[in-house]
Design an enzyme around this catalytic site. Structure first.
Site, PDB file in Angstrom:
ATOM      1  N   GLU A  11     -13.866  26.876  23.181  1.00 15.27           N
ATOM      2  CA  GLU A  11     -12.987  25.708  23.203  1.00 15.27           C
ATOM      3  C   GLU A  11     -11.844  25.945  22.219  1.00 15.27           C
ATOM      4  O   GLU A  11     -12.073  26.362  21.083  1.00 15.27           O
ATOM      5  CB  GLU A  11     -13.770  24.437  22.841  1.00 15.27           C
ATOM      6  CG  GLU A  11     -14.915  24.170  23.812  1.00 15.27           C
ATOM      7  CD  GLU A  11     -15.800  23.003  23.408  1.00 15.27           C
ATOM      8  OE1 GLU A  11     -15.443  22.294  22.434  1.00 15.27           O
ATOM      9  OE2 GLU A  11     -16.834  22.793  24.047  1.00 15.27           O
ATOM     10  N   GLU A  35     -17.779  23.358  15.937  1.00 12.57           N
ATOM     11  CA  GLU A  35     -16.786  22.782  16.836  1.00 12.57           C
ATOM     12  C   GLU A  35     -16.270  21.426  16.351  1.00 12.57           C
ATOM     13  O   GLU A  35     -16.525  20.391  16.969  1.00 12.57           O
ATOM     14  CB  GLU A  35     -17.346  22.663  18.257  1.00 12.57           C
ATOM     15  CG  GLU A  35     -18.723  22.027  18.362  1.00 12.57           C
ATOM     16  CD  GLU A  35     -19.186  21.909  19.814  1.00 12.57           C
ATOM     17  OE1 GLU A  35     -18.436  21.355  20.638  1.00 12.57           O
ATOM     18  OE2 GLU A  35     -20.300  22.374  20.095  1.00 12.57           O
ATOM     19  N   HIS A  82     -15.574  15.760  26.700  1.00 11.98           N
ATOM     20  CA  HIS A  82     -16.164  15.995  28.018  1.00 11.98           C
ATOM     21  C   HIS A  82     -15.354  15.343  29.140  1.00 11.98           C
ATOM     22  O   HIS A  82     -15.900  14.976  30.165  1.00 11.98           O
ATOM     23  CB  HIS A  82     -17.609  15.485  28.052  1.00 11.98           C
ATOM     24  CG  HIS A  82     -18.506  16.172  27.077  1.00 11.98           C
ATOM     25  ND1 HIS A  82     -19.706  15.636  26.660  1.00 11.98           N
ATOM     26  CD2 HIS A  82     -18.387  17.350  26.429  1.00 11.98           C
ATOM     27  CE1 HIS A  82     -20.281  16.452  25.798  1.00 11.98           C
ATOM     28  NE2 HIS A  82     -19.501  17.507  25.639  1.00 11.98           N
TER      29      HIS A  82
END
Length: 400
Positions: free
Chosen positions: A260, A356, A230
């Site tokens: 991503e 992820e 982040h």
């Protein structure tokens, strides 16, 4: 001058992301949970719950907002500064409260919820100060935390939600392709990020011409800035040999999706390529585990073992995926559906979840940087449908 505590101001045409029947079904599910818990009225205060049950996504700016649900009524409570916009964007009734007197918000809530009932509320959202005001104004016979039941309901997506999420995943892909085109030596992270964000916002406007447009964003990171998932965008200029992290996040009526990917500007060295390929392999293995009947903890432990066999588990920094739906980086998520060791939720058809995996190799070590891949999958009766289209891995993502 007569200055009311609250009033109704309804004008314009109502526009919502889903049909009225969709919201009626969601409210029926909430009312079933209320009846089971003996709750007479729910006072929902979080952005995610209000958006889920009414369609209205508020902008607080320090003011309280709410949705009061009883056995017969569903009423959003909004501040006067927003005029009729909350009514145009909500299912059910809407009351506007004024700020002529302190705590008119709670007077408006009381006009629907009444006094002396068992009140359902979101214990993970309502502040201590607002809880004290709720107790003073509603004089509840009991206060019951409805947030866990609401979260469980949101974890199972309707066909209409899945259709919207699929469109969001396609928008995320469009942002990814725009970012790929913008990557070049000397470009700043912020320049590349803006290219992806602009492409997504234009695509959302094309697909949803009557929607409200806000909150779509990109995190594009390079070099050491890839070490956290982040990390905000900076003005760092891209250099040949950089590891890059592409992260696109379209927001459509409160529904978040994501893409991503790891990339390199120029050919990665052998150590970097080895870590990257291992993380891609973990990603692909993890996606194969997302099937009905598997628990989040079981999936997590299997990927842990996969990485441990390659002496990479110590570089993992967080869980392997999470639920998708009404969520955002600044309001709630469905924490009961995350791929972590401490989550025992069992996957069911209709759930939507990401895979992820991320590995962060510290600076000074071979292959330093953050490696992250992210796809979104819809759990089906026979397995899972991957709704992410942008390619993964070195074959497509070595640029320059």
């Amino acid at each position: 001058m007569d200055r009311p505590d609250f009033y109704r101001f309804h004008q314009g045409s109502r526009v919502l992301p889903f049909a009225p029947a969709e919201y009626d079904a969601r409210l029926a599910g909430l009312r079933s949970a209320m009846a089971e818990a003996g709750i007479g009225a729910c006072v929902l205060t979080s952005m995610q719950a209000i958006a889920y049950y009414s369609g209205f996504l508020y902008c607080s700016f320090g003011r309280p907002y709410g949705l009061v649900v009883t056995a017969t009524d569903s009423v959003t409570v909004s501040a006067g500064i927003d005029a009729a916009q909350p009514w145009r964007r909500c299912h059910g009734d809407n009351i506007t409260y004024t700020d002529w007197a302190r705590n008119n918000y709670w007077r408006a809530v009381r006009s629907v919820a009444g006094e002396g009932q068992a009140i359902g509320y979101e214990a993970d959202h309502l502040t201590l100060a607002q809880k004290a005001l709720m107790d003073a104004f509603l004089k509840p016979a009991a206060c019951i935390d409805i947030a866990p039941a609401s979260m469980r309901q949101r974890m199972g997506k309707s066909p209409a939600e899945i259709a919207l999420i699929k469109q969001g995943a396609e928008v995320a892909d469009a942002g990814g392709y725009a970012i790929r085109v913008a990557i070049r030596e000397g470009a700043r992270e912020i320049d590349v990020a803006m290219a992806g964000r602009d492409a997504m916002e234009l695509e959302i406007a094309r697909r949803f011409p009557e929607a409200e447009y806000r909150d779509t964003w990109v995190w594009f990171q390079s070099g050491i800035n890839t070490d956290g998932a982040h990390n905000p965008v900076t003005a760092r200029a891209l250099q040949q040999g950089d590891i890059l992290s592409l992260n696109t996040f379209p927001m459509i009526s409160g529904y978040y999706t994501a893409l991503e990917r790891t990339l390199f500007l120029g050919q990665p060295d052998a150590a970097s390529l080895k870590v990257w390929e291992a993380n891609v392999a973990a990603h692909e293995y993890g996606m194969s585990l997302l099937v009905p009947g598997a628990s989040c903890a079981e999936v997590t432990e299997k990927i842990n073992a996969f990485l441990a066999e390659r002496d990479l588990l110590q570089y993992r920094t967080f869980g392997y995926g999470h639920s998708f739906g009404v969520l955002s980086h600044y309001y709630g998520r469905e924490a009961g559906l995350e791929l972590r060791e401490d989550i025992d939720t069992v996957l069911e058809p209709g759930m939507v979840i990401s895979m992820e995996p991320m590995l962060t190799i510290p600076e000074g070590q071979p292959g330093a940087g953050g490696y992250r891949e992210h796809d979104i999958l819809v759990i089906t009766d026979g397995g899972a449908e991957n709704i992410t289209g942008y390619p993964c891995g070195p074959g497509f993502n070595i640029l320059g």
